[in-house]
Motif scaffolding. Structure first.
Motif, PDB file in Angstrom:
ATOM      1  N   ARG A  48      39.540  38.700   4.901  1.00  0.00           N
ATOM      2  CA  ARG A  48      38.224  38.166   5.260  1.00  0.00           C
ATOM      3  C   ARG A  48      37.394  37.664   4.078  1.00  0.00           C
ATOM      4  O   ARG A  48      36.390  37.005   4.268  1.00  0.00           O
ATOM      5  CB  ARG A  48      37.398  39.235   5.984  1.00  0.00           C
ATOM      6  CG  ARG A  48      38.082  39.844   7.184  1.00  0.00           C
ATOM      7  CD  ARG A  48      37.951  38.947   8.401  1.00  0.00           C
ATOM      8  NE  ARG A  48      38.600  39.570   9.544  1.00  0.00           N
ATOM      9  CZ  ARG A  48      39.788  39.217  10.018  1.00  0.00           C
ATOM     10  NH1 ARG A  48      40.469  38.254   9.454  1.00  0.00           N
ATOM     11  NH2 ARG A  48      40.311  39.818  11.061  1.00  0.00           N
ATOM     12  N   GLY A  49      37.795  38.012   2.859  1.00  0.00           N
ATOM     13  CA  GLY A  49      37.023  37.619   1.679  1.00  0.00           C
ATOM     14  C   GLY A  49      37.141  36.136   1.380  1.00  0.00           C
ATOM     15  O   GLY A  49      37.871  35.395   2.057  1.00  0.00           O
ATOM     16  N   ASP A  98      40.996  54.892   2.507  1.00  0.00           N
ATOM     17  CA  ASP A  98      39.811  54.021   2.540  1.00  0.00           C
ATOM     18  C   ASP A  98      39.996  52.794   1.657  1.00  0.00           C
ATOM     19  O   ASP A  98      39.632  51.685   2.039  1.00  0.00           O
ATOM     20  CB  ASP A  98      38.551  54.773   2.110  1.00  0.00           C
ATOM     21  CG  ASP A  98      38.015  55.684   3.184  1.00  0.00           C
ATOM     22  OD1 ASP A  98      38.410  55.527   4.357  1.00  0.00           O
ATOM     23  OD2 ASP A  98      37.189  56.551   2.851  1.00  0.00           O
ATOM     24  N   HIS A  99      40.572  52.989   0.475  1.00  0.00           N
ATOM     25  CA  HIS A  99      40.774  51.848  -0.429  1.00  0.00           C
ATOM     26  C   HIS A  99      41.726  50.820   0.173  1.00  0.00           C
ATOM     27  O   HIS A  99      41.548  49.627  -0.002  1.00  0.00           O
ATOM     28  CB  HIS A  99      41.287  52.336  -1.785  1.00  0.00           C
ATOM     29  CG  HIS A  99      42.686  52.857  -1.743  1.00  0.00           C
ATOM     30  ND1 HIS A  99      43.008  54.096  -1.227  1.00  0.00           N
ATOM     31  CD2 HIS A  99      43.858  52.287  -2.124  1.00  0.00           C
ATOM     32  CE1 HIS A  99      44.309  54.275  -1.299  1.00  0.00           C
ATOM     33  NE2 HIS A  99      44.852  53.202  -1.841  1.00  0.00           N
ATOM     34  N   ALA A 149      42.135  50.198   3.415  1.00  0.00           N
ATOM     35  CA  ALA A 149      41.397  49.486   4.467  1.00  0.00           C
ATOM     36  C   ALA A 149      40.456  48.441   3.845  1.00  0.00           C
ATOM     37  O   ALA A 149      40.383  47.305   4.327  1.00  0.00           O
ATOM     38  CB  ALA A 149      40.610  50.475   5.316  1.00  0.00           C
ATOM     39  N   ARG A 150      39.755  48.809   2.781  1.00  0.00           N
ATOM     40  CA  ARG A 150      38.858  47.853   2.107  1.00  0.00           C
ATOM     41  C   ARG A 150      39.650  46.690   1.503  1.00  0.00           C
ATOM     42  O   ARG A 150      39.240  45.532   1.603  1.00  0.00           O
ATOM     43  CB  ARG A 150      38.034  48.559   1.031  1.00  0.00           C
ATOM     44  CG  ARG A 150      36.943  49.447   1.567  1.00  0.00           C
ATOM     45  CD  ARG A 150      35.968  49.915   0.492  1.00  0.00           C
ATOM     46  NE  ARG A 150      36.621  50.404  -0.709  1.00  0.00           N
ATOM     47  CZ  ARG A 150      37.031  51.661  -0.901  1.00  0.00           C
ATOM     48  NH1 ARG A 150      36.862  52.559   0.043  1.00  0.00           N
ATOM     49  NH2 ARG A 150      37.599  52.021  -2.035  1.00  0.00           N
ATOM     50  N   PHE A 151      40.784  47.008   0.876  1.00  0.00           N
ATOM     51  CA  PHE A 151      41.633  45.977   0.282  1.00  0.00           C
ATOM     52  C   PHE A 151      42.100  44.985   1.340  1.00  0.00           C
ATOM     53  O   PHE A 151      42.015  43.767   1.167  1.00  0.00           O
ATOM     54  CB  PHE A 151      42.843  46.635  -0.405  1.00  0.00           C
ATOM     55  CG  PHE A 151      43.863  45.654  -0.893  1.00  0.00           C
ATOM     56  CD1 PHE A 151      43.655  44.939  -2.058  1.00  0.00           C
ATOM     57  CD2 PHE A 151      45.040  45.444  -0.188  1.00  0.00           C
ATOM     58  CE1 PHE A 151      44.603  44.032  -2.515  1.00  0.00           C
ATOM     59  CE2 PHE A 151      45.990  44.542  -0.630  1.00  0.00           C
ATOM     60  CZ  PHE A 151      45.767  43.831  -1.801  1.00  0.00           C
ATOM     61  N   THR A 152      42.583  45.514   2.459  1.00  0.00           N
ATOM     62  CA  THR A 152      43.084  44.660   3.533  1.00  0.00           C
ATOM     63  C   THR A 152      41.991  43.740   4.063  1.00  0.00           C
ATOM     64  O   THR A 152      42.218  42.538   4.259  1.00  0.00           O
ATOM     65  CB  THR A 152      43.659  45.528   4.673  1.00  0.00           C
ATOM     66  OG1 THR A 152      44.697  46.344   4.143  1.00  0.00           O
ATOM     67  CG2 THR A 152      44.194  44.676   5.801  1.00  0.00           C
ATOM     68  N   GLN A 153      40.798  44.285   4.283  1.00  0.00           N
ATOM     69  CA  GLN A 153      39.702  43.457   4.790  1.00  0.00           C
ATOM     70  C   GLN A 153      39.302  42.385   3.784  1.00  0.00           C
ATOM     71  O   GLN A 153      39.001  41.254   4.164  1.00  0.00           O
ATOM     72  CB  GLN A 153      38.505  44.324   5.172  1.00  0.00           C
ATOM     73  CG  GLN A 153      38.717  45.091   6.453  1.00  0.00           C
ATOM     74  CD  GLN A 153      39.079  44.176   7.613  1.00  0.00           C
ATOM     75  OE1 GLN A 153      38.395  43.208   7.915  1.00  0.00           O
ATOM     76  NE2 GLN A 153      40.197  44.486   8.270  1.00  0.00           N
ATOM     77  N   GLU A 154      39.302  42.728   2.512  1.00  0.00           N
ATOM     78  CA  GLU A 154      38.945  41.739   1.490  1.00  0.00           C
ATOM     79  C   GLU A 154      39.977  40.618   1.442  1.00  0.00           C
ATOM     80  O   GLU A 154      39.628  39.445   1.351  1.00  0.00           O
ATOM     81  CB  GLU A 154      38.828  42.408   0.115  1.00  0.00           C
ATOM     82  CG  GLU A 154      38.360  41.474  -0.976  1.00  0.00           C
ATOM     83  CD  GLU A 154      36.950  40.941  -0.774  1.00  0.00           C
ATOM     84  OE1 GLU A 154      36.645  39.862  -1.332  1.00  0.00           O
ATOM     85  OE2 GLU A 154      36.144  41.569  -0.070  1.00  0.00           O
TER      86      GLU A 154
END
Length: 83
Positions: free
Chosen positions: A58-59, A47-48, A50-55
């Motif tokens: 997309r961040g 999960d971390h 996936a969140r890292f990649t999106q940030e």
């Protein structure tokens, strides 16, 4: 699509969104990122990532999301890794 080298991971996803996405893509005969198998197999450990990649993609950034995707695709290609 080439099978993974980790058949236990590929064939034993846990219930959740990645298993659903994998099944939907397979039913349609479409290719999908093989890393989804790892995300589906052990979501608590990935999960971390996936969140890292999106940030990262997309961040907030001076680079547009499209430019960041292009850089990721180019880097993957240079590493002989389909993106």
């Amino acid at each position: 699509m080439q099978p993974m080298f980790l058949p236990d991971v590929e064939h034993h996803p846990q219930p959740g969104p990645y298993r659903d996405m994998i099944e939907a893509m397979q039913q349609q005969g479409l290719e999908y990122p093989q890393i989804w198998h790892l995300f589906g197999y052990l979501p608590s450990a990935t999960d971390h990532l996936a969140r890292f990649t999106q940030e990262i993609l997309r961040g907030p950034s001076p680079l547009s999301p499209g430019m960041r995707e292009l850089i990721a695709a180019y880097t993957s290609r240079r590493n002989d890794c389909p993106f």
